[in-house]
Design a protein around this motif. Structure first.
Motif, PDB file in Angstrom:
ATOM      1  N   GLN A  75      15.391  20.762  -4.736  1.00  9.89           N
ATOM      2  CA  GLN A  75      14.128  20.862  -4.007  1.00  9.89           C
ATOM      3  C   GLN A  75      14.104  19.877  -2.851  1.00  9.89           C
ATOM      4  O   GLN A  75      14.875  18.915  -2.827  1.00  9.89           O
ATOM      5  CB  GLN A  75      12.948  20.594  -4.933  1.00  9.89           C
ATOM      6  N   GLN A  76      13.195  20.155  -1.906  1.00  8.64           N
ATOM      7  CA  GLN A  76      13.046  19.296  -0.729  1.00  8.64           C
ATOM      8  C   GLN A  76      11.625  19.447  -0.194  1.00  8.64           C
ATOM      9  O   GLN A  76      11.088  20.560  -0.129  1.00  8.64           O
ATOM     10  CB  GLN A  76      14.055  19.700   0.355  1.00  8.64           C
ATOM     11  N   SER A  77      11.020  18.346   0.196  1.00 12.18           N
ATOM     12  CA  SER A  77       9.706  18.404   0.826  1.00 12.18           C
ATOM     13  C   SER A  77       9.874  18.737   2.307  1.00 12.18           C
ATOM     14  O   SER A  77      10.798  18.260   2.965  1.00 12.18           O
ATOM     15  CB  SER A  77       8.981  17.065   0.680  1.00 12.18           C
ATOM     16  N   ASN A  82       6.503  21.910  -0.916  1.00 16.06           N
ATOM     17  CA  ASN A  82       7.654  21.544  -1.737  1.00 16.06           C
ATOM     18  C   ASN A  82       8.495  22.801  -1.904  1.00 16.06           C
ATOM     19  O   ASN A  82       8.013  23.813  -2.423  1.00 16.06           O
ATOM     20  CB  ASN A  82       7.227  21.008  -3.101  1.00 16.06           C
ATOM     21  N   LEU A  83       9.738  22.748  -1.434  1.00 19.38           N
ATOM     22  CA  LEU A  83      10.573  23.938  -1.360  1.00 19.38           C
ATOM     23  C   LEU A  83      11.771  23.855  -2.297  1.00 19.38           C
ATOM     24  O   LEU A  83      12.406  22.805  -2.410  1.00 19.38           O
ATOM     25  CB  LEU A  83      11.085  24.134   0.069  1.00 19.38           C
ATOM     26  N   GLU A  84      12.058  24.966  -2.937  1.00 18.30           N
ATOM     27  CA  GLU A  84      13.326  25.089  -3.652  1.00 18.30           C
ATOM     28  C   GLU A  84      14.441  25.205  -2.614  1.00 18.30           C
ATOM     29  O   GLU A  84      14.289  25.886  -1.604  1.00 18.30           O
ATOM     30  CB  GLU A  84      13.315  26.333  -4.538  1.00 18.30           C
ATOM     31  N   THR A 122      15.291  28.855   3.783  1.00 19.21           N
ATOM     32  CA  THR A 122      14.386  28.581   2.661  1.00 19.21           C
ATOM     33  C   THR A 122      12.983  29.118   2.906  1.00 19.21           C
ATOM     34  O   THR A 122      12.152  29.117   1.993  1.00 19.21           O
ATOM     35  CB  THR A 122      14.263  27.068   2.422  1.00 19.21           C
ATOM     36  N   ASN A 154       9.883  30.632  -2.713  1.00 21.06           N
ATOM     37  CA  ASN A 154       9.137  29.516  -2.139  1.00 21.06           C
ATOM     38  C   ASN A 154       7.724  29.919  -1.729  1.00 21.06           C
ATOM     39  O   ASN A 154       6.796  29.095  -1.781  1.00 21.06           O
ATOM     40  CB  ASN A 154       9.900  28.923  -0.961  1.00 21.06           C
ATOM     41  N   ARG A 157       5.970  29.813  -4.987  1.00 25.12           N
ATOM     42  CA  ARG A 157       5.892  28.404  -5.404  1.00 25.12           C
ATOM     43  C   ARG A 157       4.746  27.677  -4.701  1.00 25.12           C
ATOM     44  O   ARG A 157       4.072  26.818  -5.297  1.00 25.12           O
ATOM     45  CB  ARG A 157       7.228  27.736  -5.068  1.00 25.12           C
TER      46      ARG A 157
END
Length: 278
Positions: A75-77, A82-84, A122, A154, A157
């Motif tokens: 994951q990454q902000s 907040n993204l997978e 993403t 995403n 999410r």
């Protein structure tokens, strides 16, 4: 072993390969323990189980080999999201938030717009715009089927229903569609760039990084084809390399775009260039 002892050793291990060794170590241990990094300042004396130490060491070994922290965490902000993330596409980076900022500056918050994100990966750009302009509809396209599936996850999410994602080679699947804004963070790195063999990009897909003609091939193609998919007065904008602004501006002008302008990133480098269809 105590948390503070474990982190101290991990930082020492990562110091030679990462400029953010302390943060890397904290993020990886927080992931293993399912806590926030603030936990380490509150409970530094807490003991870590043998099983968790083993998992942590496994992640450290992968980080020592250069694998990006975002891939290790999955994951990454980015922006407010907040993204997978996954190795099928690029890791969203802070520089790309500049493209989101510029895009939002040309979109009035109350307007209903149709927005296209080319090479969505993403879904970072598309979903950021969808979150900030909820009355608009956003379409993200990507050549890679796994990336399209990732972007769809995403959207779920982050509970965003005004963004859709489809598989397409640039405009191939979009015939008959017209947009108020087209954005793209396309491949723009020269195939001979020495940085491709350094750092995190070694683990990212080259197809999402590299373009022919000194990194300009995809940008040139998009500028030539995009007008067929743009409403009158619509904007087209790119993220590009720090030294490509003049080349991108030239392409825009030669293709008949007006109001061509470049914007700098936080590092003071020209990072985003836009043009408007007459």
């Amino acid at each position: 072993m105590r948390i503070d002892e474990l982190l101290k050793g991990a930082i020492q291990r990562l110091y030679s390969i990462s400029e953010t060794a302390q943060l890397d170590a904290q993020l990886l241990l927080a992931h293993v323990l399912a806590v926030s990094t603030s936990y380490f300042y509150t409970w530094p004396e807490k003991e870590v189980s043998a099983a968790d130490i083993s998992r942590f060491n496994g992640l450290l070994e992968r980080r020592e080999s250069g694998e990006p922290v975002a891939y290790l965490l999955g994951q990454q902000s980015f922006w407010s999201l907040n993204l997978e993330v996954a190795p099928c596409t690029l890791i969203p980076r802070a520089d790309t938030e500049r493209l989101v900022e510029v895009a939002l500056s040309v979109l009035d918050i109350g307007d209903v717009n149709r927005i296209l994100d080319l090479g969505t990966g993403t879904g970072a750009i598309a979903l950021s715009l969808a979150s900030e302009r909820p009355r608009s509809t956003v379409v993200g396209v990507d050549l890679v089927e796994e990336s399209v599936a990732l972007a769809k996850r995403n959207a779920i999410r982050n509970q965003l229903s005004n963004a859709t994602f489809i598989q397409s080679s640039w405009f191939e699947a979009l015939e008959g569609n017209l947009f108020d804004l087209i954005v793209s963070n396309p491949p723009y790195i020269d195939p001979d760039d020495e940085h491709l063999s350094q750092g995190d990009v070694r683990f990212e897909p080259k197809s999402a990084l590299v373009a022919d003609n000194h990194g300009m091939a995809d940008i040139e193609y998009i500028i030539q084809v995009a007008p067929r998919f743009m409403k009158q007065g619509a904007y087209l904008m790119f993220e590009h390399g720090y030294d490509q602004a003049i080349a991108v501006q030239t392409c825009f002008v030669e293709a008949g775009f007006i109001a061509v302008e470049s914007f700098q990133d936080l590092g003071g480098n020209d990072r985003v260039t836009i043009g408007r269809l007459k």
